[in-house]
Design a protein around this motif. Structure first.
Motif, PDB file in Angstrom:
ATOM      1  N   UNK A 126     -20.643 -71.512 -11.447  1.00  0.00           N
ATOM      2  CA  UNK A 126     -20.635 -72.674 -12.330  1.00  0.00           C
ATOM      3  C   UNK A 126     -22.062 -73.127 -12.582  1.00  0.00           C
TER       4      UNK A 126
ATOM      5  N   UNK B 124     -23.154 -84.952 -13.429  1.00  0.00           N
ATOM      6  CA  UNK B 124     -23.314 -83.551 -13.799  1.00  0.00           C
ATOM      7  C   UNK B 124     -22.303 -83.184 -14.867  1.00  0.00           C
TER       8      UNK B 124
ATOM      9  N   UNK C 253     -20.489 -79.870 -16.106  1.00  0.00           N
ATOM     10  CA  UNK C 253     -20.249 -78.514 -15.631  1.00  0.00           C
ATOM     11  C   UNK C 253     -19.774 -77.612 -16.759  1.00  0.00           C
ATOM     12  N   UNK C 254     -20.216 -76.357 -16.726  1.00  0.00           N
ATOM     13  CA  UNK C 254     -19.565 -75.333 -17.514  1.00  0.00           C
ATOM     14  C   UNK C 254     -18.282 -74.914 -16.813  1.00  0.00           C
ATOM     15  N   UNK C 255     -17.497 -74.089 -17.489  1.00  0.00           N
ATOM     16  CA  UNK C 255     -16.216 -73.678 -16.913  1.00  0.00           C
ATOM     17  C   UNK C 255     -16.344 -72.484 -15.986  1.00  0.00           C
ATOM     18  N   UNK C 256     -17.547 -71.923 -15.939  1.00  0.00           N
ATOM     19  CA  UNK C 256     -17.776 -70.875 -14.959  1.00  0.00           C
ATOM     20  C   UNK C 256     -17.652 -69.469 -15.500  1.00  0.00           C
TER      21      UNK C 256
ATOM     22  N   UNK D 200      -9.759 -80.160 -10.609  1.00  0.00           N
ATOM     23  CA  UNK D 200     -10.059 -78.854 -11.177  1.00  0.00           C
ATOM     24  C   UNK D 200      -8.758 -78.131 -11.472  1.00  0.00           C
TER      25      UNK D 200
ATOM     26  N   UNK E  30      -8.591 -73.070 -16.408  1.00  0.00           N
ATOM     27  CA  UNK E  30      -8.872 -73.136 -17.834  1.00  0.00           C
ATOM     28  C   UNK E  30      -9.514 -74.430 -18.298  1.00  0.00           C
ATOM     29  N   UNK E  31      -9.461 -75.456 -17.455  1.00  0.00           N
ATOM     30  CA  UNK E  31     -10.027 -76.757 -17.851  1.00  0.00           C
ATOM     31  C   UNK E  31     -11.305 -77.094 -17.098  1.00  0.00           C
ATOM     32  N   UNK E  32     -11.592 -76.352 -16.067  1.00  0.00           N
ATOM     33  CA  UNK E  32     -12.813 -76.594 -15.320  1.00  0.00           C
ATOM     34  C   UNK E  32     -12.749 -77.862 -14.487  1.00  0.00           C
ATOM     35  N   UNK E  33     -13.925 -78.320 -14.089  1.00  0.00           N
ATOM     36  CA  UNK E  33     -14.047 -79.550 -13.304  1.00  0.00           C
ATOM     37  C   UNK E  33     -14.079 -80.743 -14.247  1.00  0.00           C
TER      38      UNK E  33
ATOM     39  N   UNK F  65     -14.391 -84.982 -14.289  1.00  0.00           N
ATOM     40  CA  UNK F  65     -14.783 -86.139 -13.488  1.00  0.00           C
ATOM     41  C   UNK F  65     -13.781 -87.278 -13.680  1.00  0.00           C
TER      42      UNK F  65
END
Lengths: 112, 112
Positions: free
Chosen positions: A88, A100, A102-105, B37, B40-43, B45
């Motif tokens: 990530x 932060x 974040x990108x989705x990785x 998390x 497909x949607x990531x982190x 906040x």
């Protein structure tokens, strides 16, 4: 709106090769960047941070930042099967009050 | 080493229950964060806090609340759990001076 974009992968490399993971961001305000490694079913682990243009090396990892091109990368030399994980990329504003983005990785697969 | 701990690794709750997720960090960090998390949607906040008794909404605060009565502890509360809150919940902390965050092991919550 801050955005961090990463190719979802998987990026497949053979053991011993250099893995190159890339990240672009859309907000020129972002100052600091971070790379996290996340194994399947585990939480993200901070592995690299970079704050200024250029390269930063730590063991087999090198982070590269180009603010003019809004581009961040992580190079992993001598890739090992244990490096197989999702990486990530995250960017933040200039202060400790910043959150932060974040990108989705990108999933990295290192084959023996 | 930074240590962020979360009260449970796995949790199963019923729809409509009130759920408490606790996070404790031992590095005297000012900032604490709650994410979820999903594939497909990531982190994403949920809430964050820069100081005791302070809280700020993140990107997806609906259906959640938080409490920070002590510097080392940040709690996430699901007032009335719903099935769409089934997710991995991650707590993180960071010092005021550096935005890089350190994550706890996560709580995988299932709401049935």
């Amino acid at each position: 709106q801050k955005e961090v974009e990463q190719n979802s992968g998987p990026l497949s490399v053979p053991e011993g090769a250099i893995a190159s993971l890339n990240c672009t961001y859309s907000d020129r305000v972002s100052q600091s960047f971070f790379w996290y490694r996340q194994y399947s079913g585990k939480s993200p682990e901070l592995i690299m941070s970079i704050y200024s243009n250029g390269d930063k090396e730590d063991g087999r990892f090198t982070a590269q930042l180009n603010k003019a091109s809004q581009y961040v990368s992580l190079l992993i030399r001598d890739s090992q099967p244990s490096d197989s994980a999702t990486y990530l990329c995250a960017g933040s504003g200039p202060s400790g009050y910043s959150t932060l983005t974040f990108g989705k990785g990108t999933m990295l697969l290192v084959s023996p | 080493d930074v240590k962020v701990t979360q009260s449970s690794r796995y949790l199963v709750k019923r729809t409509g229950e009130k759920v408490f997720l606790e996070c404790v960090q031992d590095m005297d960090h000012e900032n604490m964060f709650w994410y979820r998390q999903d594939p497909g949607l990531g982190l994403r906040l949920i809430y964050f806090s820069y100081d005791v008794k302070m809280k700020e909404k993140g990107d997806i605060p609906e259906g959640y609340s938080v409490s920070r009565e002590k510097k080392e502890r940040f709690s996430l509360i699901l007032e009335s759990a719903s099935t769409n809150q089934t997710s991995m919940y991650l707590c993180a902390s960071s010092p005021r001076t550096v935005p890089g965050q350190y994550f706890g092991p996560g709580t995988r919550l299932t709401v049935t």
